[in-house]
Design a protein around this motif. Structure first.
Motif, mmCIF file in Angstrom:
data_model
loop_
_atom_site.group_PDB
_atom_site.id
_atom_site.type_symbol
_atom_site.label_atom_id
_atom_site.label_comp_id
_atom_site.label_asym_id
_atom_site.label_seq_id
_atom_site.Cartn_x
_atom_site.Cartn_y
_atom_site.Cartn_z
ATOM 1 N N ARG A 255 4.258 -8.528 2.649
ATOM 2 C CA ARG A 255 3.159 -8.548 3.560
ATOM 3 C C ARG A 255 3.307 -9.205 4.791
ATOM 4 N NH1 ARG A 255 0.809 -12.100 -0.718
ATOM 5 N NH2 ARG A 255 1.089 -10.801 -2.657
ATOM 6 N N ASP A 256 4.068 -10.264 5.140
ATOM 7 C CA ASP A 256 4.299 -10.698 6.545
ATOM 8 C C ASP A 256 4.690 -9.580 7.267
ATOM 9 O OD1 ASP A 256 3.088 -13.017 5.497
ATOM 10 O OD2 ASP A 256 5.271 -14.044 5.257
ATOM 11 N N ASP A 257 5.805 -8.947 6.838
ATOM 12 C CA ASP A 257 6.374 -7.910 7.556
ATOM 13 C C ASP A 257 5.358 -6.874 8.106
ATOM 14 O OD1 ASP A 257 8.762 -9.097 7.420
ATOM 15 O OD2 ASP A 257 9.762 -7.407 6.095
ATOM 16 N N PHE A 258 4.273 -6.502 7.195
ATOM 17 C CA PHE A 258 3.324 -5.738 7.777
ATOM 18 C C PHE A 258 2.516 -6.237 8.862
ATOM 19 C CE2 PHE A 258 4.141 -3.177 3.731
ATOM 20 C CZ PHE A 258 4.381 -2.009 4.070
ATOM 21 N N SER A 259 2.040 -7.333 8.651
ATOM 22 C CA SER A 259 1.095 -8.203 9.300
ATOM 23 C C SER A 259 1.913 -8.322 10.978
ATOM 24 C CB SER A 259 0.792 -9.648 8.902
ATOM 25 O OG SER A 259 -0.026 -9.709 7.998
ATOM 26 N N GLN A 260 3.254 -8.643 11.121
ATOM 27 C CA GLN A 260 3.808 -8.697 12.146
ATOM 28 C C GLN A 260 4.143 -7.460 12.996
ATOM 29 O OE1 GLN A 260 7.358 -11.225 11.123
ATOM 30 N NE2 GLN A 260 6.288 -13.006 11.094
ATOM 31 N N SER A 261 4.361 -6.440 12.309
ATOM 32 C CA SER A 261 4.703 -5.103 12.724
ATOM 33 C C SER A 261 3.217 -4.511 13.190
ATOM 34 C CB SER A 261 5.455 -4.449 11.660
ATOM 35 O OG SER A 261 4.381 -3.745 10.691
ATOM 36 N N GLY A 262 2.303 -4.732 12.798
ATOM 37 C CA GLY A 262 1.092 -3.965 13.187
ATOM 38 C C GLY A 262 0.928 -2.468 12.595
ATOM 39 N N VAL A 263 1.793 -2.362 11.644
ATOM 40 C CA VAL A 263 1.791 -0.907 10.783
ATOM 41 C C VAL A 263 0.922 -1.296 9.354
ATOM 42 C CG1 VAL A 263 2.779 0.859 9.340
ATOM 43 C CG2 VAL A 263 3.898 -0.274 11.406
ATOM 44 N N SER A 264 -0.098 -0.560 9.271
ATOM 45 C CA SER A 264 -1.147 -0.784 8.120
ATOM 46 C C SER A 264 -0.133 -0.433 6.813
ATOM 47 C CB SER A 264 -2.293 -0.032 8.103
ATOM 48 O OG SER A 264 -2.305 1.362 7.861
ATOM 49 N N ILE A 265 -0.838 -1.101 5.875
ATOM 50 C CA ILE A 265 -0.164 -0.707 4.472
ATOM 51 C C ILE A 265 -0.428 0.714 4.100
ATOM 52 C CG2 ILE A 265 -0.164 -1.325 2.019
ATOM 53 C CD1 ILE A 265 -0.694 -4.197 2.988
ATOM 54 N N ALA A 266 -1.500 1.398 4.667
ATOM 55 C CA ALA A 266 -2.203 2.582 4.266
ATOM 56 C C ALA A 266 -1.328 3.576 4.911
ATOM 57 C CB ALA A 266 -3.526 2.660 4.387
ATOM 58 N N LYS A 267 -1.009 3.246 5.991
ATOM 59 C CA LYS A 267 -0.290 4.315 6.745
ATOM 60 C C LYS A 267 1.239 4.320 6.475
ATOM 61 C CE LYS A 267 1.257 5.445 11.798
ATOM 62 N NZ LYS A 267 1.991 6.635 11.307
ATOM 63 N N TRP A 268 1.827 3.088 6.238
ATOM 64 C CA TRP A 268 3.303 3.188 5.548
ATOM 65 C C TRP A 268 3.126 3.886 4.237
ATOM 66 C CZ3 TRP A 268 5.266 2.055 0.972
ATOM 67 C CH2 TRP A 268 6.778 1.836 1.016
ATOM 68 N N ALA A 269 2.207 3.768 3.506
ATOM 69 C CA ALA A 269 2.129 4.787 2.327
ATOM 70 C C ALA A 269 2.016 6.083 2.494
ATOM 71 C CB ALA A 269 0.817 4.021 1.260
ATOM 72 N N ARG A 270 1.049 6.534 3.295
ATOM 73 C CA ARG A 270 1.018 7.782 3.639
ATOM 74 C C ARG A 270 2.414 8.524 3.990
ATOM 75 N NH1 ARG A 270 -4.099 5.890 5.101
ATOM 76 N NH2 ARG A 270 -3.458 5.857 7.255
ATOM 77 N N ASP A 271 3.000 7.589 5.089
ATOM 78 C CA ASP A 271 4.112 8.414 5.871
ATOM 79 C C ASP A 271 5.290 8.376 4.694
ATOM 80 O OD1 ASP A 271 2.856 8.012 8.246
ATOM 81 O OD2 ASP A 271 3.778 6.468 9.061
ATOM 82 N N ASN A 272 5.150 7.577 3.575
ATOM 83 C CA ASN A 272 6.304 7.527 2.630
ATOM 84 C C ASN A 272 5.695 8.343 1.442
ATOM 85 O OD1 ASN A 272 8.601 5.952 3.536
ATOM 86 N ND2 ASN A 272 6.846 4.512 4.297
ATOM 87 N N ASN A 273 4.870 9.168 1.492
ATOM 88 C CA ASN A 273 4.168 10.028 0.401
ATOM 89 C C ASN A 273 4.014 9.203 -0.927
ATOM 90 O OD1 ASN A 273 4.468 12.436 1.869
ATOM 91 N ND2 ASN A 273 6.534 12.209 1.521
ATOM 92 N N PHE A 274 3.227 8.080 -0.510
ATOM 93 C CA PHE A 274 3.032 6.990 -1.832
ATOM 94 C C PHE A 274 1.360 6.944 -1.727
ATOM 95 C CE2 PHE A 274 7.132 5.103 -1.098
ATOM 96 C CZ PHE A 274 7.715 5.540 -2.247
ATOM 97 N N SER A 275 0.842 6.641 -2.938
ATOM 98 C CA SER A 275 -0.875 6.325 -2.896
ATOM 99 C C SER A 275 -0.808 4.886 -2.220
ATOM 100 C CB SER A 275 -1.241 6.349 -4.440
ATOM 101 O OG SER A 275 -2.456 5.715 -4.402
ATOM 102 N N PRO A 276 -1.843 4.948 -1.376
ATOM 103 C CA PRO A 276 -2.119 3.553 -0.714
ATOM 104 C C PRO A 276 -2.653 2.562 -1.759
ATOM 105 C CG PRO A 276 -2.891 5.486 0.859
ATOM 106 C CD PRO A 276 -2.373 5.864 -0.398
ATOM 107 N N ASP A 277 -3.468 3.204 -2.715
ATOM 108 C CA ASP A 277 -3.952 2.301 -3.508
ATOM 109 C C ASP A 277 -2.943 1.678 -4.538
ATOM 110 O OD1 ASP A 277 -6.269 1.043 -4.869
ATOM 111 O OD2 ASP A 277 -5.574 2.298 -6.772
ATOM 112 N N LEU A 278 -1.764 2.428 -4.705
ATOM 113 C CA LEU A 278 -0.973 1.855 -5.630
ATOM 114 C C LEU A 278 -0.113 0.742 -4.950
ATOM 115 C CD1 LEU A 278 0.549 1.801 -8.396
ATOM 116 C CD2 LEU A 278 1.647 3.976 -7.598
#
Length: 64
Positions: free
Chosen positions: A9-32
Motif C-alpha cells: 500500500r505504501d509503495d502505491f502511495s509513494q509511486s503515484g500509480v493508482s491501485i486501479a491502474k496497476w490492476a488494469r495494466d496487469n489484467n486484474f479486477s481492480p475490485d479484487l
C-alpha cells in the motif's frame, strides 16, 4: 523479497500509480486487488493468489 500488505500500500502511495491502474495494466479486477489489500490476509488460490504473487506479498509455489 516478500512484502507486507502495508508495504505494498505504501509503495502505491509513494509511486503515484493508482491501485486501479496497476490492476488494469496487469489484467486484474481492480475490485479484487482492493479487497486483497484491504483484507490483510494473503490469498491462497485462484486469481487472488496470482495477484498476491504479482504484488510480491506471496511467493510463487512451483506445481510439480
Amino acid at each position: 523479497m516478500i512484502k507486507s500488505i502495508t508495504q505494498v500500500r505504501d509503495d502505491f502511495s509513494q509511486s503515484g500509480v493508482s491501485i486501479a491502474k496497476w490492476a488494469r495494466d496487469n489484467n486484474f479486477s481492480p475490485d479484487l486487488v482492493y479487497r486483497i489489500l484491504k483484507n490483510n490476509k494473503v490469498p491462497q488460490r485462484g486469481e487472488s493468489h496470482r495477484i498476491a504473487v504479482k504484488l510480491r506479498i506471496k511467493e510463487q509455489k512451483d506445481m510439480d
